[in-house]
Design an enzyme around this catalytic site. Structure first.
Site: not given
Lengths: 260, 260
Positions: A50, A52, A198
């Protein structure tokens, strides 16, 4: 018959890839279209993983099963006609029935776009992370090399993560480069933890501003403590760039590289 | 005290510049912020002209009156802090009390961005018009030269327009050029009719695809009939690029050129 599709999406208006009770998701939009094409028979899709809320994809890969007899180029056209403007199907091809978009991933590449300079660009606010303070790209690149190879990435995993098993992952390629006013961070690996890219980016930005020395990265990795690493960089700069498969494939990996 | 501001906005999420009963507008967002800064005392702004839904601006100019004593750089910072992310104030300066952002315009420049190529780019879908068929830029440029000078532009004015007076306008500069995969149409003039730039662009695209010959443009101008010209090109490729003032100004026109 199992099909594999390469898809792109602009993550701006999605609450992420994965279906959830509230909010618009990429998965739901695609499944809605496929279900309509199958005259109401529900079709489920499986992605490589997935992404975000606000994160983009230029080379996300999904698989699904179908009994419709449609030539591959027509699949692309039919899906793109029905999908909303922020999702695009790049390619569709038949794969063996045991191909699995998540389990068979061999490597993934993410890219993170930083726009570095005093003035922002409102037209790119959803597509890059604007950092006004000048960043030292050379130092960032040097620091990034500490991530290469196999490490326990606990320091680079969101505290909210519910990862089962260890947090050991392997980075196979990483680099930082300037392209006009953008700084692009490429990260390639065999697996990633929640928010890992990130947090790597946030830490490299600290190196770029001079807040951290390049070799601090090895100490942060060794600490296995999220609190020692930098902030989680915001989602809009992040792109799932490419997903590679080695097994169960016809070796024609070219079609997996989203030309972008 | 009268202030003039150069503003940019991403037109995507606006129902155009001008206030209207339903829908979010640029004017309303800016007036809301100014009114708040003036402790609830309503502040009205006047722009060089309106832009339609989906049309962008990198160099729109507005004026408003204020009795607040704030140095100009602080005006920029204060406004940008309070404005939404899709509006940006680039510069603010004091002007004579009789300066008028609309009546004193000497020239305006618009630019229209076409992305020309088989594959679209979903990340730019709000910022360029994607034309898949290959366009002949040289022919488009040649055709554009017929627009230079003073003409009756009735053929290039939306039938919905309620223009008072004649439809004679002067184009002072126009050109078509390729920049990577983009084709950029620059149009500069002393005044524009409703949808004029977008109908010019639609007509030049017809020339680019070979549907019309370059010299057909002079016949279309002569016809003074909207039905003879091309389609109105969609809004997302259009940018109000720059507004020039000659009168009542301190000649420091530099500050009016939005550096972009």
């Amino acid at each position: 018959m199992r099909l594999r599709a390469i898809i792109r999406y602009d993550g701006t208006a999605f609450s992420g890839y994965q279906i959830q009770p509230n909010g618009r998701t990429v998965q739901e939009e695609i499944e809605k279209v496929l279900t309509k094409m199958h005259k109401g028979k529900p079709v489920r899709i499986t992605a490589s993983g997935r992404t975000d809320q606000g994160v983009h994809a230029v080379g996300q890969v999904i698989h699904f099963d179908t009994d419709l007899e449609i030539p591959n180029p027509n699949w692309v056209r039919a899906l793109n006609t029905m999908l909303p403007a922020d999702i695009e199907v790049v390619a569709v091809k038949e794969v063996p029935d045991d191909f699995h978009a998540r389990f068979d991933v061999s490597e993934k590449e993410y890219r993170y776009y930083i726009m570095n300079g005093a003035s922002r660009d409102i037209f790119r606010r959803h597509y890059v992370y604007h950092v006004p303070n000048q960043l030292n790209v050379q130092e960032m690149h040097e620091a990034s090399q500490y991530f290469m190879g196999r490490h326990d990435f606990t320091s680079f995993c969101s505290a909210n993560s519910n990862v089962k098993g260890d947090k050991i992952r392997t980075i196979t390629d990483i680099g930082v480069e300037q392209q006009n006013e953008d700084i692009i961070i490429r990260v390639r690996g065999t697996g990633f933890l929640y928010n890992m890219v990130r947090i790597i980016v946030g830490t490299l930005i600290d190196v770029g501003t001079g807040k951290r020395a390049t070799n601090e990265v090895s100490e942060i990795i060794a600490a296995t403590d999220r609190a020692t690493a930098g902030k989680t960089a915001p989602p809009q700069g992040l792109y799932l760039w490419e997903v590679d498969y080695e097994k169960k494939d016809d070796k024609n990996n070219d079609s997996l590289r989203a030309i972008y």
